[in-house]
Design an enzyme around this catalytic site. Structure first.
Site, mmCIF file in Angstrom:
data_model
loop_
_atom_site.group_PDB
_atom_site.id
_atom_site.type_symbol
_atom_site.label_atom_id
_atom_site.label_comp_id
_atom_site.label_asym_id
_atom_site.label_seq_id
_atom_site.Cartn_x
_atom_site.Cartn_y
_atom_site.Cartn_z
ATOM 1 N N ASP A 115 4.226 -0.521 -7.050
ATOM 2 C CA ASP A 115 2.949 -0.810 -7.710
ATOM 3 C C ASP A 115 1.843 0.001 -7.042
ATOM 4 O O ASP A 115 0.700 -0.013 -7.491
ATOM 5 C CB ASP A 115 2.651 -2.309 -7.581
ATOM 6 N N ARG A 155 0.864 -1.182 0.000
ATOM 7 C CA ARG A 155 0.000 0.000 0.000
ATOM 8 C C ARG A 155 0.896 1.227 0.000
ATOM 9 O O ARG A 155 1.901 1.263 0.718
ATOM 10 C CB ARG A 155 -0.914 0.039 1.237
ATOM 11 N N HIS A 167 -0.836 -0.229 -9.748
ATOM 12 C CA HIS A 167 -1.618 -1.152 -8.906
ATOM 13 C C HIS A 167 -2.124 -2.354 -9.730
ATOM 14 O O HIS A 167 -3.302 -2.657 -9.735
ATOM 15 C CB HIS A 167 -2.798 -0.412 -8.256
ATOM 16 N N GLU A 188 -2.149 7.663 -5.085
ATOM 17 C CA GLU A 188 -2.572 7.006 -6.338
ATOM 18 C C GLU A 188 -4.046 7.213 -6.673
ATOM 19 O O GLU A 188 -4.463 7.075 -7.823
ATOM 20 C CB GLU A 188 -2.281 5.501 -6.272
HETATM 21 P P1 NAD Z 1 -1.321 -11.020 5.275
HETATM 22 O O1 NAD Z 1 -2.319 -10.536 6.273
HETATM 23 O O2 NAD Z 1 -1.288 -12.468 4.932
HETATM 24 O O3 NAD Z 1 0.148 -10.606 5.766
HETATM 25 C C1 NAD Z 1 0.453 -9.373 6.341
HETATM 26 C C2 NAD Z 1 1.581 -9.588 7.333
HETATM 27 O O4 NAD Z 1 1.958 -8.314 7.850
HETATM 28 C C3 NAD Z 1 1.165 -10.467 8.524
HETATM 29 O O5 NAD Z 1 2.080 -11.512 8.696
HETATM 30 C C4 NAD Z 1 1.185 -9.497 9.704
HETATM 31 O O6 NAD Z 1 1.573 -10.110 10.935
HETATM 32 C C5 NAD Z 1 2.210 -8.491 9.232
HETATM 33 N N1 NAD Z 1 2.101 -7.209 9.935
HETATM 34 C C6 NAD Z 1 0.986 -6.511 10.255
HETATM 35 N N2 NAD Z 1 1.309 -5.367 10.898
HETATM 36 C C7 NAD Z 1 2.662 -5.358 10.978
HETATM 37 C C8 NAD Z 1 3.602 -4.451 11.532
HETATM 38 N N3 NAD Z 1 3.203 -3.321 12.148
HETATM 39 N N4 NAD Z 1 4.906 -4.740 11.423
HETATM 40 C C9 NAD Z 1 5.318 -5.886 10.819
HETATM 41 N N5 NAD Z 1 4.483 -6.795 10.294
HETATM 42 C C10 NAD Z 1 3.168 -6.526 10.363
HETATM 43 O O7 NAD Z 1 -1.537 -10.112 3.987
HETATM 44 P P2 NAD Z 1 -1.106 -10.445 2.491
HETATM 45 O O8 NAD Z 1 -2.177 -11.202 1.814
HETATM 46 O O9 NAD Z 1 0.276 -10.976 2.496
HETATM 47 O O10 NAD Z 1 -1.120 -8.968 1.864
HETATM 48 C C11 NAD Z 1 -0.237 -7.969 2.311
HETATM 49 C C12 NAD Z 1 -0.681 -6.642 1.747
HETATM 50 O O11 NAD Z 1 -0.509 -6.640 0.337
HETATM 51 C C13 NAD Z 1 -2.186 -6.334 1.912
HETATM 52 O O12 NAD Z 1 -2.455 -5.765 3.177
HETATM 53 C C14 NAD Z 1 -2.463 -5.368 0.800
HETATM 54 O O13 NAD Z 1 -2.330 -4.051 1.299
HETATM 55 C C15 NAD Z 1 -1.348 -5.651 -0.215
HETATM 56 N N6 NAD Z 1 -1.885 -6.121 -1.506
HETATM 57 C C16 NAD Z 1 -1.533 -5.464 -2.643
HETATM 58 C C17 NAD Z 1 -2.028 -5.869 -3.879
HETATM 59 C C18 NAD Z 1 -1.658 -5.204 -5.179
HETATM 60 O O14 NAD Z 1 -2.285 -5.447 -6.217
HETATM 61 N N7 NAD Z 1 -0.633 -4.368 -5.224
HETATM 62 C C19 NAD Z 1 -2.886 -6.969 -3.935
HETATM 63 C C20 NAD Z 1 -3.199 -7.638 -2.745
HETATM 64 C C21 NAD Z 1 -2.686 -7.204 -1.531
#
Ligand code: NAD
Length: 339
Positions: free
Chosen positions: A258, A234, A295, A263
């Protein structure tokens, strides 16, 4: 049910129609949900929202007065929805918890490789019959240290891929995953250590109050000279002005994104006939060591099919008066999403 889909894109319509299987009436709107457009939601039972639709408290209140009780997010991220207000109003919100972490992880690595091996520059040269190799020197991924911030679903797959390249892996997460250490030798460290020791840093945490501007001036200062920074998570995780200063000084050697903190209103749209007003983005766009995609990390056919199917799984449950397995359960006292 009557379903209104805000911010509908041509790339997803067929997948959504197929998943609806003729059971629901879908109205596709190109406009994003905002304070100005919220009246268009009238008559809907369910809203389908995308990442840049607004789910702030005033908008949710308005939706409630229209009798809307269900919101299905066509995304994993839910930082754009006021879940406390939704819970207060009895509006149920479901997301798509995992549509394809592979899509995002693979795009993340695509950005790393394209930046490292200067693929866009090489491609542009070849189109002009310039076959020179000057300025195209990259580095071996093998043996480099990659720091993964957030080792959840996406971060874990990035770890698996980079392990395949022979990278040494560092990780930072509030909840370490011991299987990544066991299988890929990922070493969990604190943030400063990860920032100081990584040649490549990639961000995979959600955007929360606690992660806003995780990468700021101080963080950039701690990084290795010439570091590669990748953000497919994000935009708000990165204070872009701090990274831009790092790029100008040479501290940041490569920046692949991305997502971008500003954005909204830009990414996903053709603005080629307009003058770009965002000065930070304009500066980034012309730097040779910056690669920006708008994105699109999620944009694979597998992911789109999964998003559509999970979205209509929720809607089918709601239509039958049942709870959806994808509903975001929120604890008002602790302000925590429980799943
Ligand atoms: P997920 O929930 O499986 O993993 C997120 C990880 O971050 C978890 O292990 C959590 O413990 C950790 N976390 C949370 N707060 C934290 C902090 N303060 N410090 C350190 N670690 C922390 O999520 P995911 O499915 O792996 O997705 C991650 C992110 O990717 C989503 O939140 C979303 O914003 C982003 N995303 C982007 C796209 C894109 O098209 N660019 C698509 C899907 C998801």
């Amino acid at each position: 049910m009557n379903v209104t889909c805000f911010d509908a894109h041509t790339f997803e319509k067929d997948f959504l129609l197929k998943a609806a299987a003729g059971k629901h009436e879908i109205r596709f709107l190109k406009l994003q949900l905002t304070v100005e457009t919220v009246d268009l939601a009238q008559g809907a039972d369910v809203l389908l929202l995308f990442v840049n639709d607004e789910g702030s408290a005033p908008i949710l209140e308005k939706l409630h007065t229209f009798g809307i009780r269900y919101i299905a997010l066509r995304s994993a991220g839910y930082n754009h929805i006021d879940l406390v207000k939704a819970k207060e109003l009895g509006i149920r919100v479901a997301n798509v918890p995992a549509y394809s972490p592979y899509a995002v992880a693979e795009h993340t690595v695509a950005l790393m490789l394209a930046l490292n091996r200067k693929l866009t520059k090489a491609h542009n040269r070849i189109r002009e019959s310039n076959f020179s190799l000057t300025g195209l020197v990259g580095f071996d991924m093998n043996g480099k240290t990659a720091g993964i911030i957030g080792t959840g679903k996406i971060g874990a797959i990035v770890a698996k891929i980079l392990h395949g390249f022979g990278c040494n892996l560092l990780g930072y997460d509030l909840y370490p995953n011991p299987s990544l250490t066991e299988h890929y030798g990922l070493n969990y460290v604190d943030m400063p250590t990860l920032l100081k020791e990584s040649d490549i840093i990639t961000l995979h945490t959600p955007l929360l109050e606690s992660t806003k501007y995780l990468i700021n001036e101080q963080a950039v200062e701690m990084m290795k000279q010439g570091v590669m920074l990748i953000n497919t998570s994000r935009g708000g995780l990165v204070k872009t002005s701090a990274v831009l200063a790092g790029l100008k000084s040479g501290k940041v050697g490569y920046f692949g994104i991305d997502v971008y903190e500003e954005e909204k209103g830009l990414f996903f749209y053709d603005r080629s006939n307009q003058i770009l007003q965002d000065e930070i983005l304009a500066q980034l766009m012309v730097l040779p060591n910056v690669l920006i995609t708008s994105h699109q990390a999620f944009l694979t056919d597998t992911a789109l099919r999964n998003i559509a199917e999970t979205t209509f799984e929720s809607i089918n449950c709601w239509a039958e008066g049942k709870e959806s397995p994808n509903e975001l359960t929120f604890n008002i006292e602790t302000s925590k999403v429980l799943k």
